[in-house]
Design a protein around this motif. Structure first.
Motif, short mmCIF file in Angstrom:
data_model
loop_
_atom_site.label_atom_id
_atom_site.label_comp_id
_atom_site.label_asym_id
_atom_site.label_seq_id
_atom_site.Cartn_x
_atom_site.Cartn_y
_atom_site.Cartn_z
N GLU A 96 0.93 -0.68 0.13
CA GLU A 96 -0.21 0.19 -0.09
C GLU A 96 0.89 1.58 0.09
O GLU A 96 1.92 0.85 0.29
CB GLU A 96 -0.97 0.17 0.91
N TYR A 97 0.11 2.42 -0.74
CA TYR A 97 1.23 3.26 -1.04
C TYR A 97 0.24 4.65 0.17
O TYR A 97 -0.59 4.95 -0.93
CB TYR A 97 1.34 3.79 -1.73
N ARG A 98 0.86 5.72 1.21
CA ARG A 98 -0.56 6.37 1.03
C ARG A 98 0.00 7.32 0.02
O ARG A 98 0.80 8.00 -0.44
CB ARG A 98 0.16 6.81 2.15
N LEU A 99 -1.46 8.57 0.10
CA LEU A 99 -1.59 9.97 -0.16
C LEU A 99 -1.30 10.84 0.17
O LEU A 99 -1.98 10.95 1.11
CB LEU A 99 -1.88 9.43 -1.53
N PRO A 100 -1.12 12.26 -0.03
CA PRO A 100 -1.38 13.43 0.52
C PRO A 100 -2.67 14.14 1.02
O PRO A 100 -2.89 15.05 0.89
CB PRO A 100 0.25 14.31 -0.08
N VAL A 101 -3.61 13.12 -0.10
CA VAL A 101 -4.96 13.43 -0.19
C VAL A 101 -5.72 12.64 0.23
O VAL A 101 -5.24 11.26 0.43
CB VAL A 101 -5.35 14.18 -1.36
N ARG A 102 -6.68 13.06 0.49
CA ARG A 102 -8.02 11.70 1.47
C ARG A 102 -9.02 10.34 -0.11
O ARG A 102 -8.94 9.73 0.80
CB ARG A 102 -9.00 12.23 1.90
N CYS A 103 -8.84 11.37 -0.58
CA CYS A 103 -10.05 10.68 -1.82
C CYS A 103 -9.68 10.25 -3.09
O CYS A 103 -9.59 11.11 -4.11
CB CYS A 103 -11.23 11.41 -1.55
N PRO A 104 -8.48 9.10 -2.97
CA PRO A 104 -7.45 8.69 -4.83
C PRO A 104 -9.38 8.41 -5.10
O PRO A 104 -10.21 7.74 -4.22
CB PRO A 104 -6.68 7.89 -3.79
N THR A 105 -9.30 8.51 -6.56
CA THR A 105 -10.17 7.35 -7.39
C THR A 105 -9.87 6.78 -9.07
O THR A 105 -10.51 5.70 -8.83
CB THR A 105 -10.79 8.70 -8.40
N MET A 106 -8.26 6.38 -8.72
CA MET A 106 -8.49 5.88 -10.10
C MET A 106 -7.21 5.14 -9.59
O MET A 106 -6.47 6.51 -10.07
CB MET A 106 -9.65 5.77 -11.28
N VAL A 107 -6.44 3.92 -10.86
CA VAL A 107 -5.32 3.64 -11.56
C VAL A 107 -5.20 3.63 -12.05
O VAL A 107 -6.22 2.65 -13.39
CB VAL A 107 -4.79 2.87 -10.59
N CYS A 108 -3.97 4.04 -13.13
CA CYS A 108 -3.64 2.99 -14.85
C CYS A 108 -2.67 3.10 -14.86
O CYS A 108 -1.41 3.44 -14.21
CB CYS A 108 -4.25 3.50 -15.38
N PHE A 109 -2.45 2.64 -15.18
CA PHE A 109 -0.60 1.60 -15.18
C PHE A 109 -0.01 2.15 -16.39
O PHE A 109 -0.83 2.58 -17.73
CB PHE A 109 -0.33 0.12 -15.85
N GLY A 110 1.17 3.35 -17.19
CA GLY A 110 1.34 3.09 -17.68
C GLY A 110 3.34 3.51 -18.34
O GLY A 110 4.12 2.88 -17.76
#
Length: 290
Positions: free
Chosen positions: A228-242
């Motif tokens: 798991e990786y923590r973010l500096p914001v509360r609400c991530p919405t989606m991920v994709c690879f590139g």
């Protein structure tokens, strides 16, 4: 351990549906509330915005060029400049109450799009598919907020999440990519965040943005947490690879429904983040029309 970093100087309202274009080496995404599709080319820093007449829940890049776009009232084909050229179908849900939300393409190049039931009083949303001949078909119902669509590289599994109900599902697929009966893959509690948009890696693991959870997480094919990786914001919405080697994770986040004091305290809410990872992601197929 690497930490997520902002992609560039940008914050949106409700960024979603990040999509990597391998030929362009560019990232596309939607801002649902603003009715926009964005393109960013990391090598040159070029940022382009296409505007649409309604909320853009999700989209996919087309083999013939342009987009297939799921807006609130209908799904449309659009050209490379965002001009709507052909109405595929109406939203089979109740459009005033259920806009399109998460979506993407399967291994056969078909477009899936799910809806989000706005009143949140019962499971009034659904997941539908647009086949290669542009025929629409409802695939699953009994959903409150369709999210988390991802397909395993071997074509055997479809994953989805129902964000308001805090659950990820896994559905078997036959040789033609037709879905069977879905089963619960993993459930969550309030402290963990709710499973939102997702992507698959080549090892069969599922990466989920945990809305209200301040983090993204990677789960094994058996549903066990691996990273798991923590973010500096509360609400991530989606991920994709590139990226050139498909080992860069792009993470969209939102500032929708946030009070001004939270935005001031966490000004990167609505930004897009990047994260280098050690495993490559599964490429998103183009939408194929026949």
């Amino acid at each position: 351990m690497a930490q997520p970093q902002p992609l560039f100087d940008y914050t949106g309202h409700l960024p979603e549906c990040p999509t990597w274009s391998e030929p362009e080496q560019a990232l596309w995404w939607a801002d649902i509330i603003e009715g926009e599709i964005h393109r960013y080319h990391p090598a040159t820093g070029t940022h382009r915005v296409l505007r649409f007449p309604e909320e853009v829940g999700c989209f996919a890049l087309r083999e013939k060029g342009g987009f297939i776009v799921a807006m609130r009232s209908a799904i449309w084909l659009a050209d490379k400049n965002g001009l709507l050229t052909h109405k595929v179908c109406d939203n089979p849900s109740n459009p005033p109450l259920a806009r399109f939300n998460d979506g993407g393409t399967d291994r056969q190049g078909r477009f899936y799009a799910g809806t989000f039931w706005g009143p949140a009083d019962y499971n009034g949303a659904m997941l539908m598919r647009i086949d290669n001949n542009l025929t629409p078909k409802v695939i699953q119902c009994d959903i409150k907020g369709a999210n988390g669509l991802a397909f395993s590289e071997d074509g055997q599994w479809m994953y989805t999440s129902d964000t308001p109900n805090d659950v990820i599902y896994r559905t078997p697929l036959d040789a033609q990519g037709e879905p069977g009966k879905r089963d619960v893959f993993r459930t969550f509690n309030n402290e963990q965040g709710s499973p939102d948009g997702a992507a698959m890696d080549v090892e069969g693991c599922y990466w989920s943005a945990l809305f209200d959870g301040w983090r993204i997480a990677r789960f094994s094919p058996d549903g066990e947490p691996l990273e798991e990786y923590r973010l500096p914001v509360r609400c991530p919405t989606m991920v994709c690879f590139g990226g050139e080697d498909m080992k860069t994770l792009f993470i969209t986040t939102t500032r929708e429904n946030m009070e001004q004091d939270e935005i001031e305290q966490y000004p990167l809410s609505g930004a897009i983040f990047t994260l280098p990872v050690s495993v490559a992601g599964v490429k998103k197929p183009l939408f194929i029309e026949r």
